[in-house]
Design a protein around this motif. Structure first.
Motif, short mmCIF file in Angstrom:
data_model
loop_
_atom_site.label_atom_id
_atom_site.label_comp_id
_atom_site.label_asym_id
_atom_site.label_seq_id
_atom_site.Cartn_x
_atom_site.Cartn_y
_atom_site.Cartn_z
N LEU A 1 14.74 -0.51 39.70
CA LEU A 1 15.13 -1.39 38.58
C LEU A 1 15.73 -0.57 37.44
O LEU A 1 15.14 0.40 37.01
N VAL A 2 16.90 -1.00 36.96
CA VAL A 2 17.48 -0.33 35.80
C VAL A 2 17.08 -1.13 34.57
O VAL A 2 17.67 -2.16 34.26
N ALA A 3 16.03 -0.69 33.89
CA ALA A 3 15.47 -1.44 32.76
C ALA A 3 16.37 -1.33 31.53
O ALA A 3 16.50 -2.27 30.75
N VAL A 4 16.97 -0.17 31.33
CA VAL A 4 17.97 0.03 30.27
C VAL A 4 19.17 0.69 30.92
O VAL A 4 19.04 1.72 31.58
N PRO B 1 16.54 -12.14 26.47
CA PRO B 1 15.49 -12.83 27.22
C PRO B 1 14.39 -11.87 27.64
O PRO B 1 14.58 -10.65 27.62
N ASN B 2 13.25 -12.42 28.05
CA ASN B 2 12.14 -11.59 28.55
C ASN B 2 12.62 -10.68 29.66
O ASN B 2 13.37 -11.10 30.54
N GLY B 3 12.18 -9.43 29.62
CA GLY B 3 12.52 -8.49 30.68
C GLY B 3 13.90 -7.89 30.55
O GLY B 3 14.39 -7.22 31.46
N SER B 4 14.56 -8.10 29.39
CA SER B 4 15.93 -7.60 29.26
C SER B 4 15.99 -6.12 28.87
O SER B 4 17.07 -5.54 28.82
N GLY B 5 14.84 -5.52 28.55
CA GLY B 5 14.83 -4.07 28.28
C GLY B 5 14.61 -3.68 26.83
O GLY B 5 14.77 -2.51 26.47
N LYS B 6 14.18 -4.63 26.00
CA LYS B 6 14.02 -4.35 24.57
C LYS B 6 12.88 -3.36 24.31
O LYS B 6 13.05 -2.38 23.59
N THR B 7 11.72 -3.64 24.90
CA THR B 7 10.57 -2.74 24.69
C THR B 7 10.86 -1.36 25.29
O THR B 7 10.53 -0.33 24.69
N THR B 8 11.49 -1.35 26.44
CA THR B 8 11.83 -0.05 27.06
C THR B 8 12.76 0.74 26.13
O THR B 8 12.61 1.96 25.97
N ALA C 1 14.43 9.41 28.89
CA ALA C 1 15.60 8.75 29.47
C ALA C 1 15.99 9.43 30.79
O ALA C 1 15.84 10.64 30.94
N ASP C 2 16.50 8.62 31.73
CA ASP C 2 17.02 9.19 32.98
C ASP C 2 18.44 9.69 32.78
O ASP C 2 18.90 10.57 33.50
N ALA C 3 19.13 9.10 31.81
CA ALA C 3 20.49 9.56 31.51
C ALA C 3 20.83 9.13 30.09
O ALA C 3 20.18 8.24 29.53
N MET D 1 20.55 -7.92 24.32
CA MET D 1 20.43 -7.27 25.63
C MET D 1 20.20 -8.31 26.71
O MET D 1 19.60 -9.36 26.47
N HIS D 2 20.67 -7.99 27.90
CA HIS D 2 20.42 -8.82 29.08
C HIS D 2 20.46 -7.91 30.29
O HIS D 2 21.42 -7.16 30.46
N GLU D 3 19.38 -7.94 31.08
CA GLU D 3 19.28 -7.09 32.27
C GLU D 3 19.63 -5.64 31.96
O GLU D 3 20.37 -4.99 32.69
N GLY D 4 19.08 -5.16 30.84
CA GLY D 4 19.23 -3.74 30.50
C GLY D 4 20.50 -3.38 29.76
O GLY D 4 20.62 -2.28 29.22
N GLN D 5 21.45 -4.32 29.73
CA GLN D 5 22.74 -4.00 29.10
C GLN D 5 22.89 -4.66 27.74
O GLN D 5 22.32 -5.72 27.48
#
Ligand SMILES: Nc1ncnc2c1ncn2[C@@H]1O[C@H](COP(=O)(O)OP(=O)(O)O)[C@@H](O)[C@H]1O
Ligand SMILES: [Mg+2]
Length: 252
Positions: free
Chosen positions: A25-28, A46-53, A64-66, A225-229
């Motif tokens: 999963l790419v969270a961010v 939306p929930n799970g879009s990566g804000k907390t991450t 961060a991975d990158a 944000m949405h789906e990490g983006q």
């Protein structure tokens, strides 16, 4: 780049290509955030879009991975949380993280203890004065000798905020859902504290929240944000009419 007060072209925080994965999963996902010194920025999605991450990456809790994170021009993405705090970044957690068996005042004093450990030069009477003033702002001064575990959820959020503002010097305050589940009176206190610290001390805020009406009173710009983006950014009017935002919130 022209530097004003260590802040290249007025940008306090800049991220580029910021990415965090959890397994597949790419969270961010390659997030570019640019926040001006003195801004109060909203972060929605939306929930799970990566804000907390994102908040966890900016505060150094996650590596961060990158990508990169720059604060006042300096790379901070390889620093540990306490090193990032020492550079003036405070945060609150959605589920308050406090020392329950310490008093309210002791919890607020903790960042100052870390500061003394780093060889800080703020005199102790000044530190205590600041702690009391912040507790006063957030209406917790009468409870300063109570154990933190005795506070309500909303009061615990106020205490986290007062504690964050003890970080000295403070440049950026990251707040993850500070209004979630708190009483309207406490919500007002949180809003007043944010606006006051922004106006009087120039503190920059990044506020994750679902509460559009509240954010609208605090922020001129929001990032979505949405789906990490990052799918949109702008004023509330711009965001509200943005096709990708409507699609993210309403589904396809
Ligand atoms: N520690 C973790 N381990 C595995 N997956 C996680 C972890 N933290 C978050 N995620 C996942 O990453 C995505 C983004 O989560 P999060 O940043 O909490 O979203 P938001 O705060 O916008 O609701 C979600 O799909 C979530 O399940
Ligand atoms: Mg979250």
């Amino acid at each position: 780049m022209t530097e004003v007060d260590g802040t290249p072209n007025g940008w306090l925080l800049l991220t580029r290509g910021l990415t965090k994965r959890f397994g597949g999963l790419v969270a961010v996902d390659r997030l570019p955030l640019a926040i001006r010194a003195g801004e109060v920025r909203g972060l929605i999605g939306p929930n799970g879009s990566g804000k907390t991450t994102t908040v966890n990456l900016l505060s150094g809790l996650y590596r961060a991975d990158a990508g990169e994170i720059r604060l006042r021009g300096e790379r901070i993405d390889r620093l540990r949380p306490h090193e990032i705090t020492a550079r003036g970044v405070a945060r609150t957690f959605q589920t308050p993280k406090l020392f329950g068996n310490m008093t309210v005042l002791e919890n607020v004093l903790l960042p100052a203890l870390a500061e003394l450990d780093r060889g800080g030069h703020r005199p102790r009477p000044k530190i205590l004065e600041r702690a009391r003033a912040l507790l006063e702002f957030v209406t917790l001064d009468p409870q300063r000798h109570a154990m933190a575990k005795e506070l309500s959820g909303g009061q615990s959020m106020l205490l986290q905020i007062a504690r964050g503002l003890m970080v000295s010097p403070i440049h950026l305050f990251l707040m993850d859902e500070p209004f979630a589940g708190v009483h309207p009176t406490i919500k007002d206190t949180i809003m007043e504290t944010i606006l006051r610290m922004n106006q009087e001390e120039g503190v920059t805020f990044l506020i994750v929240s679902h509460e559009m009406a509240t954010l609208r009173r605090l922020c001129l710009r929001v990032s979505v944000m949405h789906e990490g983006q990052l799918i949109a950014e702008g004023s509330f009017e711009e965001i509200a009419n943005h096709a990708a935002v409507l699609e993210a919130y309403l589904g396809r």
